[in-house]
Design a protein around this motif. Structure first.
Motif, PDB file in Angstrom:
ATOM      1  N   PHE A  63     -13.530   9.166  56.364  1.00  0.00           N
ATOM      2  CA  PHE A  63     -12.457  10.161  56.205  1.00  0.00           C
ATOM      3  C   PHE A  63     -11.271   9.821  57.120  1.00  0.00           C
ATOM      4  O   PHE A  63     -10.130  10.120  56.796  1.00  0.00           O
ATOM      5  CB  PHE A  63     -12.969  11.597  56.437  1.00  0.00           C
ATOM      6  CG  PHE A  63     -13.169  11.978  57.889  1.00  0.00           C
ATOM      7  CD1 PHE A  63     -12.100  12.349  58.690  1.00  0.00           C
ATOM      8  CD2 PHE A  63     -14.433  11.989  58.441  1.00  0.00           C
ATOM      9  CE1 PHE A  63     -12.281  12.696  60.024  1.00  0.00           C
ATOM     10  CE2 PHE A  63     -14.626  12.333  59.778  1.00  0.00           C
ATOM     11  CZ  PHE A  63     -13.540  12.684  60.564  1.00  0.00           C
ATOM     12  N   GLU A  66      -9.325   7.103  55.450  1.00  0.00           N
ATOM     13  CA  GLU A  66      -8.599   7.700  54.310  1.00  0.00           C
ATOM     14  C   GLU A  66      -7.353   8.449  54.804  1.00  0.00           C
ATOM     15  O   GLU A  66      -6.297   8.389  54.180  1.00  0.00           O
ATOM     16  CB  GLU A  66      -9.502   8.683  53.558  1.00  0.00           C
ATOM     17  CG  GLU A  66     -10.488   8.025  52.624  1.00  0.00           C
ATOM     18  CD  GLU A  66     -11.165   9.033  51.700  1.00  0.00           C
ATOM     19  OE1 GLU A  66     -11.880   8.591  50.795  1.00  0.00           O
ATOM     20  OE2 GLU A  66     -11.001  10.269  51.881  1.00  0.00           O
ATOM     21  N   ASP A  90     -19.178  15.140  53.706  1.00  0.00           N
ATOM     22  CA  ASP A  90     -19.773  15.117  52.367  1.00  0.00           C
ATOM     23  C   ASP A  90     -20.395  16.459  51.964  1.00  0.00           C
ATOM     24  O   ASP A  90     -20.951  16.589  50.889  1.00  0.00           O
ATOM     25  CB  ASP A  90     -20.835  14.009  52.293  1.00  0.00           C
ATOM     26  CG  ASP A  90     -20.190  12.638  52.447  1.00  0.00           C
ATOM     27  OD1 ASP A  90     -18.994  12.505  52.112  1.00  0.00           O
ATOM     28  OD2 ASP A  90     -20.870  11.707  52.930  1.00  0.00           O
ATOM     29  N   ASN A  93     -16.778  19.337  48.523  1.00  0.00           N
ATOM     30  CA  ASN A  93     -15.897  18.485  47.717  1.00  0.00           C
ATOM     31  C   ASN A  93     -14.851  19.378  47.063  1.00  0.00           C
ATOM     32  O   ASN A  93     -14.861  20.611  47.241  1.00  0.00           O
ATOM     33  CB  ASN A  93     -16.694  17.665  46.690  1.00  0.00           C
ATOM     34  CG  ASN A  93     -17.497  18.544  45.759  1.00  0.00           C
ATOM     35  OD1 ASN A  93     -17.073  19.622  45.378  1.00  0.00           O
ATOM     36  ND2 ASN A  93     -18.673  18.077  45.386  1.00  0.00           N
ATOM     37  N   THR A 116     -13.065  14.638  52.778  1.00  0.00           N
ATOM     38  CA  THR A 116     -12.517  13.500  52.024  1.00  0.00           C
ATOM     39  C   THR A 116     -11.056  13.797  51.673  1.00  0.00           C
ATOM     40  O   THR A 116     -10.621  14.962  51.675  1.00  0.00           O
ATOM     41  CB  THR A 116     -13.279  13.280  50.712  1.00  0.00           C
ATOM     42  OG1 THR A 116     -13.065  14.426  49.881  1.00  0.00           O
ATOM     43  CG2 THR A 116     -14.779  13.078  50.948  1.00  0.00           C
TER      44      THR A 116
END
Ligand code: 13P
Ligand code: SF4
Length: 302
Positions: A63, A66, A90, A93, A116
């Motif tokens: 993450f 990202e 995780d 979502n 995420t």
């Protein structure tokens, strides 16, 4: 190759590629020793948004890499091991967050940066452990959904008059830190101060002397006159604290506080990543565009 040979090769490749190596405070010592910059999630996000280099080798969890990609979409961001993930990120979502939001119309949503990029597209603003209270207070509503860390949400609730609705996520490492651990540490080290990360159980945070992000721990360790510190976070933290404060003593609050994702990246992975230019973070443009706003709002918040 010996460790030193690998490190020399990594530094040589870094110069040739004009790259930068960024590492989170929990990374293994051998990685921290070759990094250009080490920090907590907020410090790393800020650093990445002001970089000149086009290639970033990101030693942390996915993450974080990202987030770097979202902030610098034209740069090449590499995560040296694809297994370097955050289990808490995780736990939610985009779809489960949409369902959660539907239950609280009118509320605004704060995504902990440990999510995420896709999940971040569903929130109003991001936060890290270093700025959660300021982020919550910056919102112009009274009810705030806080995703996914329930412990950080509960801790932040003790610092704000807004109503926080926590999502039921947690960090499997920090959730092991209890009030009893704080009390035991005080018995074992009566002259020490006890610092914990706010992902620890709320009762542990309440019992500690300071509740800090990993960057906050680095700062406090330097500034405090205390010579002994009990550290309530992932065990990798101790290496940097000890290296920067050789005359102080640091004790882990308990054994086996190990984040598998943070430990996934080895020197071999970093070397191979630099030699073969893998594994590059790629995100759809639509996700970059939507995730940028909440991350940028956080980075810009003073
Ligand atoms: P910091 O932002 O405090 O470094 O925390 C990141 C993290 O993943 C803690 O488990
Ligand atoms: Fe995620 Fe916990 Fe590891 Fe931090 S320590 S990266 S929150 S699993």
């Amino acid at each position: 190759m010996t460790t030193e040979e690998k490190q020399r090769e990594i530094l040589k490749l870094k110069r040739e590629l004009d790259a930068i190596i960024i590492a989170h405070n929990y990374q293994i010592p051998e990685i921290q020793d070759v990094a250009d910059f080490i920090g907590d999630s907020l410090e790393l996000s800020r650093k990445v948004s002001n970089l000149e280099n086009n290639m970033v080798f990101f030693c942390g969890v996915k993450f974080m890499a990202e987030t770097a990609k979202v902030l610098s979409p034209n740069k090449h961001i590499y995560l040296p091991n694809t297994e370097a993930g955050c289990r808490m990120a995780d736990m939610v979502n985009a779809e489960s967050l949409r369902k959660f939001k539907k239950k609280y119309p009118g509320a605004k949503t704060v995504c902990y940066v440990n999510t995420t990029a896709e999940t971040k597209t569903e929130c109003d603003i991001c936060c890290t452990s270093a700025n959660a209270t300021a982020v919550v207070n910056s919102l112009d509503v009274d009810t705030v959904l806080f995703v996914p860390d329930g412990n950080l949400a509960s801790y932040t609730q003790t610092k704000t008059s807004k109503k926080i609705i926590p999502y039921p996520g947690f960090c499997y490492v920090h959730n092991l830190i209890t009030e009893n651990d704080v009390e035991m540490a005080r018995l074992l080290h009566p002259d020490a101060i006890v610092i914990v990360h706010p992902e620890a159980k709320l009762e542990a945070s309440k019992a500690a002397d300071y509740v800090l992000s990993t960057g906050g721990m680095v700062k406090l360790a330097k500034e405090t006159a205390k010579k002994e510190i009990v550290v309530g976070t992932e065990e990798g933290m101790i290496y940097r604290l000890q290296k920067e404060n050789p005359h102080k003593k640091f004790y882990p609050i308990k054994e086996k506080l190990i984040c598998q994702g943070m430990k996934a990246i080895t020197l071999d992975d970093l070397l191979s990543s630099m030699r073969n230019l893998k594994y590059e973070i790629e995100l759809p443009e639509s996700i970059i565009e939507k995730a940028y706003k909440p991350i940028k709002r956080m980075v810009d918040l003073k």
